[in-house]
Design a protein around this motif. Sequence first.
Motif, PDB file in Angstrom:
ATOM      1  N   LEU A 230      47.111  31.554  35.186  1.00  0.00           N
ATOM      2  CA  LEU A 230      45.908  32.356  34.996  1.00  0.00           C
ATOM      3  C   LEU A 230      45.022  32.241  36.225  1.00  0.00           C
ATOM      4  N   VAL A 231      44.589  33.384  36.753  1.00  0.00           N
ATOM      5  CA  VAL A 231      43.606  33.384  37.825  1.00  0.00           C
ATOM      6  C   VAL A 231      42.359  34.056  37.253  1.00  0.00           C
ATOM      7  N   LEU A 232      41.300  33.269  37.077  1.00  0.00           N
ATOM      8  CA  LEU A 232      40.175  33.682  36.242  1.00  0.00           C
ATOM      9  C   LEU A 232      38.899  33.901  37.048  1.00  0.00           C
ATOM     10  N   PRO A 233      38.262  35.047  36.878  1.00  0.00           N
ATOM     11  CA  PRO A 233      36.926  35.221  37.468  1.00  0.00           C
ATOM     12  C   PRO A 233      35.952  34.255  36.781  1.00  0.00           C
TER      13      PRO A 233
ATOM     14  N   GLU B  63      44.197  42.820  36.818  1.00  0.00           N
ATOM     15  CA  GLU B  63      43.130  43.662  36.253  1.00  0.00           C
ATOM     16  C   GLU B  63      42.774  44.775  37.237  1.00  0.00           C
ATOM     17  N   GLY B  64      42.650  45.983  36.733  1.00  0.00           N
ATOM     18  CA  GLY B  64      42.297  47.105  37.599  1.00  0.00           C
ATOM     19  C   GLY B  64      43.517  47.755  38.225  1.00  0.00           C
ATOM     20  N   VAL B  65      44.663  47.063  38.156  1.00  0.00           N
ATOM     21  CA  VAL B  65      45.908  47.628  38.680  1.00  0.00           C
ATOM     22  C   VAL B  65      46.867  47.886  37.519  1.00  0.00           C
ATOM     23  N   HIS B  66      47.091  46.849  36.698  1.00  0.00           N
ATOM     24  CA  HIS B  66      48.018  46.977  35.568  1.00  0.00           C
ATOM     25  C   HIS B  66      47.316  47.132  34.232  1.00  0.00           C
ATOM     26  N   PHE B  67      46.066  46.756  34.169  1.00  0.00           N
ATOM     27  CA  PHE B  67      45.327  46.960  32.925  1.00  0.00           C
ATOM     28  C   PHE B  67      43.839  47.105  33.231  1.00  0.00           C
ATOM     29  N   ASP B  68      43.157  47.754  32.309  1.00  0.00           N
ATOM     30  CA  ASP B  68      41.728  48.005  32.457  1.00  0.00           C
ATOM     31  C   ASP B  68      41.022  47.289  31.305  1.00  0.00           C
ATOM     32  N   ARG B  69      40.213  46.281  31.658  1.00  0.00           N
ATOM     33  CA  ARG B  69      39.619  45.463  30.612  1.00  0.00           C
ATOM     34  C   ARG B  69      38.618  46.230  29.748  1.00  0.00           C
ATOM     35  N   ARG B  70      38.225  47.421  30.202  1.00  0.00           N
ATOM     36  CA  ARG B  70      37.267  48.179  29.396  1.00  0.00           C
ATOM     37  C   ARG B  70      37.900  48.724  28.120  1.00  0.00           C
TER      38      ARG B  70
ATOM     39  N   GLY C  20      41.470  42.498  45.009  1.00  0.00           N
ATOM     40  CA  GLY C  20      40.845  41.203  45.260  1.00  0.00           C
ATOM     41  C   GLY C  20      41.540  40.417  46.349  1.00  0.00           C
ATOM     42  N   PRO C  21      41.423  39.108  46.283  1.00  0.00           N
ATOM     43  CA  PRO C  21      41.980  38.251  47.329  1.00  0.00           C
ATOM     44  C   PRO C  21      43.507  38.193  47.280  1.00  0.00           C
ATOM     45  N   LEU C  22      44.089  37.741  48.386  1.00  0.00           N
ATOM     46  CA  LEU C  22      45.530  37.473  48.458  1.00  0.00           C
ATOM     47  C   LEU C  22      45.876  36.314  47.530  1.00  0.00           C
ATOM     48  N   ILE C  23      46.923  36.506  46.714  1.00  0.00           N
ATOM     49  CA  ILE C  23      47.347  35.462  45.783  1.00  0.00           C
ATOM     50  C   ILE C  23      48.841  35.245  45.917  1.00  0.00           C
ATOM     51  N   VAL C  24      49.210  33.989  46.048  1.00  0.00           N
ATOM     52  CA  VAL C  24      50.623  33.619  46.165  1.00  0.00           C
ATOM     53  C   VAL C  24      50.940  32.658  45.034  1.00  0.00           C
ATOM     54  N   ASP C  25      51.773  33.102  44.100  1.00  0.00           N
ATOM     55  CA  ASP C  25      52.117  32.281  42.942  1.00  0.00           C
ATOM     56  C   ASP C  25      53.613  31.992  42.996  1.00  0.00           C
TER      57      ASP C  25
ATOM     58  N   ARG D   5      40.503  29.497  39.570  1.00  0.00           N
ATOM     59  CA  ARG D   5      39.399  30.441  39.518  1.00  0.00           C
ATOM     60  C   ARG D   5      39.574  31.447  40.644  1.00  0.00           C
ATOM     61  N   SER D   6      38.845  32.528  40.563  1.00  0.00           N
ATOM     62  CA  SER D   6      39.028  33.575  41.562  1.00  0.00           C
ATOM     63  C   SER D   6      37.753  34.375  41.751  1.00  0.00           C
ATOM     64  N   PRO D   7      37.492  34.779  42.993  1.00  0.00           N
ATOM     65  CA  PRO D   7      36.386  35.712  43.234  1.00  0.00           C
ATOM     66  C   PRO D   7      36.792  37.144  42.915  1.00  0.00           C
ATOM     67  N   GLY D   8      38.049  37.360  42.588  1.00  0.00           N
ATOM     68  CA  GLY D   8      38.550  38.716  42.386  1.00  0.00           C
ATOM     69  C   GLY D   8      38.845  39.015  40.932  1.00  0.00           C
ATOM     70  N   PRO D   9      39.774  39.920  40.702  1.00  0.00           N
ATOM     71  CA  PRO D   9      40.079  40.358  39.342  1.00  0.00           C
ATOM     72  C   PRO D   9      40.829  39.293  38.539  1.00  0.00           C
ATOM     73  N   LEU D  10      40.816  39.466  37.232  1.00  0.00           N
ATOM     74  CA  LEU D  10      41.608  38.630  36.326  1.00  0.00           C
ATOM     75  C   LEU D  10      43.097  38.879  36.578  1.00  0.00           C
ATOM     76  N   ILE D  11      43.863  37.797  36.721  1.00  0.00           N
ATOM     77  CA  ILE D  11      45.296  37.924  36.972  1.00  0.00           C
ATOM     78  C   ILE D  11      46.063  37.038  36.003  1.00  0.00           C
ATOM     79  N   VAL D  12      47.057  37.622  35.361  1.00  0.00           N
ATOM     80  CA  VAL D  12      47.887  36.876  34.416  1.00  0.00           C
ATOM     81  C   VAL D  12      49.324  36.974  34.900  1.00  0.00           C
ATOM     82  N   ASP D  13      49.874  35.850  35.328  1.00  0.00           N
ATOM     83  CA  ASP D  13      51.242  35.822  35.851  1.00  0.00           C
ATOM     84  C   ASP D  13      52.084  34.952  34.930  1.00  0.00           C
TER      85      ASP D  13
END
Lengths: 346, 346
Positions: free
Chosen positions: B96-99, B56-63, A135-140, B132-140
């Motif tokens: 949280l970066v949320l679709p 999401e899609g890198v470290h975990f698969d929501r399926r 997805g997009p570039l993210i800087v946290d 919010r995000s146009p990309g995957p779910l991200i939890v930091d």
Amino acid sequence: LHATTVSILGERALIQRITSRLSQPSWVVVGPGDDAAVIEPERGALEVITADVQVEGVHFDRRFVPPDAIGHRALAVNLSDLAAMGASPRAALLSLVLPDTLEVEAIDGMLDGLLSLAARHRLSLVGGNIARSPGPLIVDVTATGAARPRRVLTRAGARPGDELWVTGTIGDAIVGLRSLQRGLDGPPRRLDAVAERRAHQCEQRYLRPEPRVRIGILLGRNRAASACMDLSDGLADGVRQIAEASGVGAVMDASSVPISEEARRWYECQGLDAIDACLAGGDDYELLFTVRPAHRARLRVVQKESGGVPITRIGIVSRERQVIVRDANGQRELPLGFEHFRRDIR
Amino acid sequence: LHATTVSILGERALIQRITSRLSQPSWVVVGPGDDAAVIEPERGALEVITADVQVEGVHFDRRFVPPDAIGHRALAVNLSDLAAMGASPRAALLSLVLPDTLEVEAIDGMLDGLLSLAARHRLSLVGGNIARSPGPLIVDVTATGAARPRRVLTRAGARPGDELWVTGTIGDAIVGLRSLQRGLDGPPRRLDAVAERRAHQCEQRYLRPEPRVRIGILLGRNRAASACMDLSDGLADGVRQIAEASGVGAVMDASSVPISEEARRWYECQGLDAIDACLAGGDDYELLFTVRPAHRARLRVVQKESGGVPITRIGIVSRERQVIVRDANGQRELPLGFEHFRRDIR
């Protein structure tokens, strides 16, 4: 029957949904809901921690925000949160979520911006992590700071009769953003040298905001402010947040809101009301704070040591729980602010 | 001529590129490159901070990773980093970066998993932010912990002659992941009750890993370990990292590597070598540590207080800077590990 999604609920409702589930032990001095969290790990020393995530396409547009400005902004928003608590910056962690196609030069540029701002405020980047992303570039960025007990600034200390103050000027960043966006969409701009310089100044305010770290520390150390927050989401939002957190209202004097000559002229040319636009705008990263009338002398000390950053009185805290704006035509309730979450890049 | 992109350079080179630009003041006790950063804000008290981003899609698969497991894992990886430093968990921030399309129920589920793990380790969620995000779910998640000076565990203290130890069992998580992935792609599985229970146990190890917080604290407090790290990226990677950081080598005894019955049987059924697979696997979040022979008594104290988690000796630290695996067929150099960054979901 549709499921409730993130887009329907909005940012504040989501945050509320999370914070309502949290209970805090006694060593958590300030929990969620302020500019930063404050904990007291050892008696007598407070630790201030904050995190702010910047998402490409939501918080910045890579087509007109160069890498160094992305890095600068990602740290600046956190430094601004620390400043709003009266904390001295100490350490930061950097989480990067990188698209595979991102050029390594762009990462170097982000670091240039982030590290030069960090150096100026004596903050050390001590760790972090990197992940790739489809997805997009993210800087946290997470930042920590230090503060002394009873010197920490929250949003909740304003009392009726306190004066309402802001640092710097309001509205420039949004003008800068609009100018950058126009440069992208429209035909090549033809401005005279003066207008070109005006636009450039506002663009700099958007791209490389200067967090008010020194003034925040001074306001806390001198106990000059009764409440404080930063204006990441605009002046209207800020006044309302302090009023809500403190259980008070406010009366603002529209004519005293410090709007730069650059921003004022830009809005005039667009046929827009500069005050309304600047109240609703955001990204200024100025500090909004309240001062007890009896503490004006403390504020003068802060002002003398603040290195020439202007501080302007813009209103007064009231008992009535509403935010009123007074101008030449009379008075009105503050127009409803935006929610950052729904708004994306303004 | 192509520009160098993130995908070409890889994680370690990128991290190296960043850390080479950093200089640390004297109050930074451990900078980038270990499991977590350690700073000494006040004399006599260390603060340990770490951040870990899950994409999401890198470290975990929501399926096949349910929301509560996403939340659990996002905190567990950070708790594991704190444990590897010997630090007691204290506070966390959640970014949280949320679709837009994410259901609010999923957020509640993530919080369920995160908060119940936090409560068990007396860690407080004190703040964070949502975007919010146009990309995957991200939890930091950023987590902080406390440690005492000279009780902090780094990767750099191993000396020739030290023994190499690991907690728990190795390899279950990867078996669990494979099992979950197969459930997704293949035909519905038909396992007998025993095999079904085995698969389920390994899946739990992947979905809800138990960070070794207590043992980490005990190893630090009792000064039992000379070096320590967590096995997020697998045993082979871990041994190599400690060897590199300490400027030593290691000789591992393949037959002593603690592989669970579940994992061993699973690999047998696949016709794969369990040892090789478990050396290369990851996501175990066990601790790998070294112990001076003279400190065996200290380790016995740790073992007694660790609540029944097995601790197994798997080898010895050597002077020669290479990592050797000994088995019934002789000895060989450790097969090259993977890089987490290139690997995505294993």
